[in-house]
Motif scaffolding. Sequence first.
Motif, PDB file in Angstrom:
ATOM      1  N   GLY A  48      80.000   3.432 -10.653  1.00  0.00           N
ATOM      2  CA  GLY A  48      80.370   2.031 -10.716  1.00  0.00           C
ATOM      3  C   GLY A  48      79.488   1.252 -11.666  1.00  0.00           C
ATOM      4  O   GLY A  48      78.419   1.714 -12.081  1.00  0.00           O
ATOM      5  N   GLU A  49      79.934   0.058 -11.993  1.00  0.00           N
ATOM      6  CA  GLU A  49      79.171  -0.811 -12.863  1.00  0.00           C
ATOM      7  C   GLU A  49      78.015  -1.457 -12.100  1.00  0.00           C
ATOM      8  O   GLU A  49      78.107  -1.665 -10.883  1.00  0.00           O
ATOM      9  CB  GLU A  49      80.079  -1.908 -13.450  1.00  0.00           C
ATOM     10  N   ALA A 105      78.108  -3.432  -8.694  1.00  0.00           N
ATOM     11  CA  ALA A 105      79.251  -2.981  -7.890  1.00  0.00           C
ATOM     12  C   ALA A 105      79.214  -1.457  -7.769  1.00  0.00           C
ATOM     13  O   ALA A 105      80.225  -0.781  -7.931  1.00  0.00           O
ATOM     14  CB  ALA A 105      80.560  -3.441  -8.516  1.00  0.00           C
ATOM     15  N   GLN A 106      78.043  -0.928  -7.459  1.00  0.00           N
ATOM     16  CA  GLN A 106      77.879   0.525  -7.390  1.00  0.00           C
ATOM     17  C   GLN A 106      77.958   1.016  -5.952  1.00  0.00           C
ATOM     18  O   GLN A 106      77.722   0.261  -5.002  1.00  0.00           O
ATOM     19  CB  GLN A 106      76.547   0.923  -8.017  1.00  0.00           C
ATOM     20  N   ARG A 107      78.290   2.306  -5.811  1.00  0.00           N
ATOM     21  CA  ARG A 107      78.340   2.929  -4.501  1.00  0.00           C
ATOM     22  C   ARG A 107      78.037   4.420  -4.645  1.00  0.00           C
ATOM     23  O   ARG A 107      78.052   4.969  -5.755  1.00  0.00           O
ATOM     24  CB  ARG A 107      79.696   2.725  -3.822  1.00  0.00           C
ATOM     25  N   LEU A 108      77.773   5.070  -3.527  1.00  0.00           N
ATOM     26  CA  LEU A 108      77.572   6.510  -3.543  1.00  0.00           C
ATOM     27  C   LEU A 108      78.882   7.190  -3.908  1.00  0.00           C
ATOM     28  O   LEU A 108      79.956   6.750  -3.517  1.00  0.00           O
ATOM     29  CB  LEU A 108      77.115   6.997  -2.164  1.00  0.00           C
ATOM     30  N   ASP A 109      78.781   8.281  -4.657  1.00  0.00           N
ATOM     31  CA  ASP A 109      79.969   8.992  -5.119  1.00  0.00           C
ATOM     32  C   ASP A 109      79.861  10.462  -4.702  1.00  0.00           C
ATOM     33  O   ASP A 109      79.232  11.273  -5.376  1.00  0.00           O
ATOM     34  CB  ASP A 109      80.093   8.871  -6.641  1.00  0.00           C
ATOM     35  N   TRP A 110      80.481  10.778  -3.573  1.00  0.00           N
ATOM     36  CA  TRP A 110      80.405  12.136  -3.045  1.00  0.00           C
ATOM     37  C   TRP A 110      81.109  13.130  -3.953  1.00  0.00           C
ATOM     38  O   TRP A 110      80.652  14.250  -4.153  1.00  0.00           O
ATOM     39  CB  TRP A 110      80.990  12.184  -1.636  1.00  0.00           C
ATOM     40  N   GLU A 142      78.053   0.196   4.688  1.00  0.00           N
ATOM     41  CA  GLU A 142      79.190   1.100   4.570  1.00  0.00           C
ATOM     42  C   GLU A 142      79.964   0.827   3.284  1.00  0.00           C
ATOM     43  O   GLU A 142      80.530   1.733   2.680  1.00  0.00           O
ATOM     44  CB  GLU A 142      80.120   0.966   5.772  1.00  0.00           C
ATOM     45  N   GLY A 143      79.973  -0.430   2.862  1.00  0.00           N
ATOM     46  CA  GLY A 143      80.672  -0.795   1.640  1.00  0.00           C
ATOM     47  C   GLY A 143      80.054  -0.211   0.390  1.00  0.00           C
ATOM     48  O   GLY A 143      80.664  -0.233  -0.684  1.00  0.00           O
ATOM     49  N   ALA A 144      78.838   0.332   0.506  1.00  0.00           N
ATOM     50  CA  ALA A 144      78.193   1.017  -0.618  1.00  0.00           C
ATOM     51  C   ALA A 144      78.300   2.529  -0.486  1.00  0.00           C
ATOM     52  O   ALA A 144      77.673   3.268  -1.249  1.00  0.00           O
ATOM     53  CB  ALA A 144      76.722   0.601  -0.704  1.00  0.00           C
ATOM     54  N   GLY A 145      79.088   2.995   0.507  1.00  0.00           N
ATOM     55  CA  GLY A 145      79.310   4.426   0.670  1.00  0.00           C
ATOM     56  C   GLY A 145      78.362   5.113   1.627  1.00  0.00           C
ATOM     57  O   GLY A 145      78.384   6.345   1.736  1.00  0.00           O
ATOM     58  N   LEU A 146      77.540   4.349   2.360  1.00  0.00           N
ATOM     59  CA  LEU A 146      76.616   4.965   3.300  1.00  0.00           C
ATOM     60  C   LEU A 146      77.337   5.337   4.593  1.00  0.00           C
ATOM     61  O   LEU A 146      78.411   4.819   4.898  1.00  0.00           O
ATOM     62  CB  LEU A 146      75.423   4.047   3.569  1.00  0.00           C
ATOM     63  N   ASP A 147      76.696   6.231   5.348  1.00  0.00           N
ATOM     64  CA  ASP A 147      77.342   6.883   6.492  1.00  0.00           C
ATOM     65  C   ASP A 147      77.120   6.187   7.826  1.00  0.00           C
ATOM     66  O   ASP A 147      77.817   6.477   8.783  1.00  0.00           O
ATOM     67  CB  ASP A 147      76.773   8.298   6.602  1.00  0.00           C
ATOM     68  N   GLY A 148      76.115   5.333   7.931  1.00  0.00           N
ATOM     69  CA  GLY A 148      75.774   4.714   9.204  1.00  0.00           C
ATOM     70  C   GLY A 148      74.293   4.415   9.264  1.00  0.00           C
ATOM     71  O   GLY A 148      73.680   4.007   8.272  1.00  0.00           O
ATOM     72  N   ALA A 182      83.293  -4.052  -0.011  1.00  0.00           N
ATOM     73  CA  ALA A 182      82.392  -3.495  -1.021  1.00  0.00           C
ATOM     74  C   ALA A 182      81.007  -4.124  -0.936  1.00  0.00           C
ATOM     75  O   ALA A 182      80.860  -5.315  -0.667  1.00  0.00           O
ATOM     76  CB  ALA A 182      82.975  -3.707  -2.413  1.00  0.00           C
ATOM     77  N   TYR A 183      79.984  -3.302  -1.149  1.00  0.00           N
ATOM     78  CA  TYR A 183      78.595  -3.768  -1.142  1.00  0.00           C
ATOM     79  C   TYR A 183      77.844  -2.962  -2.198  1.00  0.00           C
ATOM     80  O   TYR A 183      78.003  -1.742  -2.286  1.00  0.00           O
ATOM     81  CB  TYR A 183      77.971  -3.568   0.233  1.00  0.00           C
ATOM     82  N   ASP A 184      77.034  -3.625  -2.994  1.00  0.00           N
ATOM     83  CA  ASP A 184      76.365  -2.960  -4.109  1.00  0.00           C
ATOM     84  C   ASP A 184      75.245  -2.045  -3.622  1.00  0.00           C
ATOM     85  O   ASP A 184      74.348  -2.472  -2.886  1.00  0.00           O
ATOM     86  CB  ASP A 184      75.799  -4.019  -5.062  1.00  0.00           C
ATOM     87  N   LEU A 185      75.301  -0.780  -4.044  1.00  0.00           N
ATOM     88  CA  LEU A 185      74.277   0.195  -3.665  1.00  0.00           C
ATOM     89  C   LEU A 185      72.895  -0.242  -4.129  1.00  0.00           C
ATOM     90  O   LEU A 185      71.890   0.047  -3.465  1.00  0.00           O
ATOM     91  CB  LEU A 185      74.630   1.556  -4.269  1.00  0.00           C
ATOM     92  N   GLY A 186      72.843  -0.937  -5.248  1.00  0.00           N
ATOM     93  CA  GLY A 186      71.553  -1.403  -5.743  1.00  0.00           C
ATOM     94  C   GLY A 186      70.822  -2.289  -4.753  1.00  0.00           C
ATOM     95  O   GLY A 186      69.586  -2.299  -4.693  1.00  0.00           O
TER      96      GLY A 186
END
Length: 340
Positions: free
Chosen positions: A79-80, A83-88, A171-177, A332-336
């Motif tokens: 992601g830009e 607006a980044q997230r984890l990418d499995w 969770e919106g950044a791709g995290l599990d919990g 959505a939530y930014d991983l940064g």
Amino acid sequence: MLAKAVKDVPAADAVEGGYSYEPKWDGFRCLVRKDGDDVELISRGKKPLTRYFPELVAAIREHLPGSAVVDGEVVVRSGEPGAQRLDWEALGQRIHPAESRITRLSQETPAELIAFDLLAVGDEDVTDSPFAERRERLESLFDGMAKGAPLHLTRVTRDADEARVWFTRFEGAGLDGVVAKALASPYSPGKRTMLKIKHKRTAEAVVTGYRVHKSGQGVGSLLLGLYQDGQLFNVGGIAAFTAQRRLELVEELEPLVRRDADGNVEHAETDRSRFSSGKDVSFVPLRPERVVEVAFDQLEGWRFRHTVQFLRWRPDRDPESCTLDQIDRAAAYDLGEVLD
């Protein structure tokens, strides 16, 4: 050290000495062994990961001081900025036998390390030390880490309410919990001494076929599909059935089996991937008329992630109503923001 699943974030005083909470990352669990310039990455299953992440090995060699053994998670983000997230999916593609592809992907989808525990510093084994002390020493190890280095120290809190906010927001950044660790506990390899609180959702999906169990008897897994713009897409499967139930399902699903004009079962295969290149990907195709309700952790792209659990048949549902749009996705939530 492993985690036991629980439904809710436990109170901070629910264990003697209290709990520390941290985000649950969705990547490859990894032990990092650094001895001077020698760096080794080992998976939770004790498989070597070193060759697949040359850029991470170089970063650890450059930025992690001295010698240490660190427990953490290897992740890839996409992601830009902002607006980044984890990418499995991108992370999974990093496990490839071709050296040329490993080199290319190390530049296109570079990995990062999220550190969350410490087993040794120099020649000192610290696994018998309480987690509170190990965390302090891990923070010291990461103190002064160069800005922009792909090595991160996971955030922690001792506030259960803050952990509950993280559970929803991250969770919106791709995290599990969220994970809860007893501050007084030693590092216990192979034992489920931590607690994990993971997201759970339900959805209705269409059963599109089944694979025969590896024993040759009964249904090994049900294949699931969801509609999008009138087209049915494969989104995963359910595999946890008892031996008796596997045989019962063959009889239940027999009227739905797709056959040709001669009465033979139509040939069908799922797409091959890097994980299935040497496997039989054929399945018994079914007319898309039966709907099942399932429980799942999250939907990444167009695929269910992790284990999908059978809940019940839904004869009241129209198969074409089982769409991707029904899936409840996290905001959505930014991983940064999680890493900072």
